[in-house]
Design a protein around this motif. Structure first.
Motif, PDB file in Angstrom:
ATOM      1  N   GLY A   1       0.847  -1.192   0.000  1.00  0.00           N
ATOM      2  CA  GLY A   1       0.000   0.000   0.000  1.00  0.00           C
ATOM      3  C   GLY A   1       0.876   1.233   0.000  1.00  0.00           C
ATOM      4  O   GLY A   1       1.972   1.230   0.580  1.00  0.00           O
ATOM      5  N   VAL A   2       0.431   2.264  -0.673  1.00  0.00           N
ATOM      6  CA  VAL A   2       1.190   3.499  -0.760  1.00  0.00           C
ATOM      7  C   VAL A   2       0.334   4.639  -0.200  1.00  0.00           C
ATOM      8  O   VAL A   2      -0.882   4.509  -0.080  1.00  0.00           O
ATOM      9  N   THR A   3       0.970   5.736   0.139  1.00  0.00           N
ATOM     10  CA  THR A   3       0.232   6.886   0.649  1.00  0.00           C
ATOM     11  C   THR A   3       0.068   7.903  -0.469  1.00  0.00           C
ATOM     12  O   THR A   3       1.049   8.475  -0.948  1.00  0.00           O
ATOM     13  N   LEU A   4      -1.185   8.100  -0.880  1.00  0.00           N
ATOM     14  CA  LEU A   4      -1.527   9.069  -1.910  1.00  0.00           C
ATOM     15  C   LEU A   4      -1.993  10.354  -1.245  1.00  0.00           C
ATOM     16  O   LEU A   4      -2.104  10.425  -0.017  1.00  0.00           O
ATOM     17  N   LYS A   5      -2.300  11.373  -2.030  1.00  0.00           N
ATOM     18  CA  LYS A   5      -2.745  12.658  -1.458  1.00  0.00           C
ATOM     19  C   LYS A   5      -4.008  12.499  -0.624  1.00  0.00           C
ATOM     20  O   LYS A   5      -4.222  13.249   0.325  1.00  0.00           O
ATOM     21  N   ASP A   6      -4.857  11.518  -0.965  1.00  0.00           N
ATOM     22  CA  ASP A   6      -6.093  11.310  -0.199  1.00  0.00           C
ATOM     23  C   ASP A   6      -5.949  10.209   0.848  1.00  0.00           C
ATOM     24  O   ASP A   6      -6.926   9.669   1.325  1.00  0.00           O
TER      25      ASP A   6
ATOM     26  N   PRO B   1      -3.570   6.728   2.757  1.00  0.00           N
ATOM     27  CA  PRO B   1      -2.955   5.454   2.407  1.00  0.00           C
ATOM     28  C   PRO B   1      -3.945   4.510   1.712  1.00  0.00           C
ATOM     29  O   PRO B   1      -5.138   4.519   2.024  1.00  0.00           O
ATOM     30  N   THR B   2      -3.418   3.726   0.788  1.00  0.00           N
ATOM     31  CA  THR B   2      -4.237   2.707   0.125  1.00  0.00           C
ATOM     32  C   THR B   2      -4.120   1.411   0.917  1.00  0.00           C
ATOM     33  O   THR B   2      -3.168   1.213   1.667  1.00  0.00           O
ATOM     34  N   ARG B   3      -5.094   0.560   0.721  1.00  0.00           N
ATOM     35  CA  ARG B   3      -4.998  -0.772   1.313  1.00  0.00           C
ATOM     36  C   ARG B   3      -3.903  -1.548   0.580  1.00  0.00           C
ATOM     37  O   ARG B   3      -3.601  -1.266  -0.574  1.00  0.00           O
ATOM     38  N   PRO B   4      -3.340  -2.561   1.224  1.00  0.00           N
ATOM     39  CA  PRO B   4      -2.390  -3.416   0.517  1.00  0.00           C
ATOM     40  C   PRO B   4      -3.042  -4.015  -0.732  1.00  0.00           C
ATOM     41  O   PRO B   4      -4.247  -4.251  -0.769  1.00  0.00           O
ATOM     42  N   ALA B   5      -2.234  -4.228  -1.751  1.00  0.00           N
ATOM     43  CA  ALA B   5      -2.716  -4.764  -3.022  1.00  0.00           C
ATOM     44  C   ALA B   5      -1.900  -5.991  -3.395  1.00  0.00           C
ATOM     45  O   ALA B   5      -0.805  -6.205  -2.872  1.00  0.00           O
ATOM     46  N   LYS B   6      -2.445  -6.778  -4.271  1.00  0.00           N
ATOM     47  CA  LYS B   6      -1.663  -7.852  -4.874  1.00  0.00           C
ATOM     48  C   LYS B   6      -1.055  -7.263  -6.137  1.00  0.00           C
ATOM     49  O   LYS B   6      -1.752  -6.620  -6.923  1.00  0.00           O
TER      50      LYS B   6
ATOM     51  N   CYS C   1       0.512   3.489  -9.359  1.00  0.00           N
ATOM     52  CA  CYS C   1       1.650   3.186 -10.237  1.00  0.00           C
ATOM     53  C   CYS C   1       2.568   4.399 -10.377  1.00  0.00           C
ATOM     54  O   CYS C   1       3.797   4.276 -10.272  1.00  0.00           O
ATOM     55  N   ALA C   2       1.988   5.575 -10.594  1.00  0.00           N
ATOM     56  CA  ALA C   2       2.793   6.794 -10.719  1.00  0.00           C
ATOM     57  C   ALA C   2       3.562   7.069  -9.428  1.00  0.00           C
ATOM     58  O   ALA C   2       4.723   7.497  -9.465  1.00  0.00           O
ATOM     59  N   HIS C   3       2.937   6.805  -8.288  1.00  0.00           N
ATOM     60  CA  HIS C   3       3.570   7.050  -6.993  1.00  0.00           C
ATOM     61  C   HIS C   3       4.872   6.268  -6.844  1.00  0.00           C
ATOM     62  O   HIS C   3       5.819   6.746  -6.216  1.00  0.00           O
ATOM     63  N   VAL C   4       4.915   5.055  -7.403  1.00  0.00           N
ATOM     64  CA  VAL C   4       6.136   4.248  -7.278  1.00  0.00           C
ATOM     65  C   VAL C   4       7.054   4.417  -8.497  1.00  0.00           C
ATOM     66  O   VAL C   4       8.009   3.669  -8.665  1.00  0.00           O
ATOM     67  N   GLY C   5       6.754   5.408  -9.355  1.00  0.00           N
ATOM     68  CA  GLY C   5       7.636   5.701 -10.487  1.00  0.00           C
ATOM     69  C   GLY C   5       7.352   4.911 -11.744  1.00  0.00           C
ATOM     70  O   GLY C   5       8.240   4.743 -12.582  1.00  0.00           O
ATOM     71  N   LEU C   6       6.131   4.406 -11.894  1.00  0.00           N
ATOM     72  CA  LEU C   6       5.754   3.618 -13.070  1.00  0.00           C
ATOM     73  C   LEU C   6       4.507   4.226 -13.725  1.00  0.00           C
ATOM     74  O   LEU C   6       3.391   3.768 -13.486  1.00  0.00           O
TER      75      LEU C   6
END
Length: 178
Positions: A93-98, A100-105, A147-152
């Motif tokens: 999970g990553v932290t976006l402007k709105d 943190p996201t839940r963990p993802a597969k 994806c953009a948050h992690v550079g992709l």
């Protein structure tokens, strides 16, 4: 009760009418002549893939309410070659402007997908890859932002499944009963 699965093509709005520009932007009404069903969730105009439409309000709520945690699987064609650290970040999970996201597969894949019209931009000096990403929430443009948050940066996005329903071999622009 009626539930249908629609393979939304690129460029089509996830609604039946477009008050802003009814003649320039295609909507669901160009593909589906069934006035009693409504989309259970949305796909951005520049995303493709599975859209579930139903006249069952309870089903619609179950598929779209974050508390139900309905899994949605996406195939994202990204710019660059994902590293193990980038995939791990998506999985945690990553932290976006709105928030943190839940963990993802998240995993690398090599899907067999139909060509997109129009095709994505290709830069010969930068490789691209496909990631399969399964999330249990559905924020606005969430997969693209993750994806953009992690550079992709995301070049193409296809929703492959919602809950137990999948696209399978449903061609773009067609639908079937669930």
């Amino acid at each position: 009760m009626t539930t249908i699965l629609f393979h939304k093509p690129f460029g089509v709005l996830s609604q039946f009418t477009d008050a802003r520009s009814p003649t320039e932007r295609p909507t669901l009404s160009a593909y589906i002549d069934m006035p009693s069903v409504y989309p259970a969730g949305r796909l951005d105009r520049d995303s493709e893939g599975l859209l579930v439409l139903t006249d069952d309000g309870r089903l619609q709520a179950r598929l779209t309410q974050p508390r139900s945690k309905t899994p949605k699987t996406y195939w994202a064609q990204v710019e660059g070659t994902p590293t193990p650290d980038q995939l791990t970040a998506l999985q945690n999970g990553v932290t976006l402007k709105d928030g943190p996201t839940r963990p993802a597969k998240a995993r690398l894949i090599t899907p067999d997908v139909p060509p997109r019209d129009p095709p994505i931009r290709v830069r010969k000096s930068i490789p691209d890859a496909w990631i399969e990403l399964t999330i249990t929430e559905g924020r606005n443009r969430q997969v693209r932002r993750m994806c953009a948050h992690v550079g992709l940066p995301c070049l193409r996005l296809i929703r492959r499944s919602v809950g137990d329903w999948t696209l399978n071999d449903l061609p773009p622009g067609t639908w079937r009963h669930a």
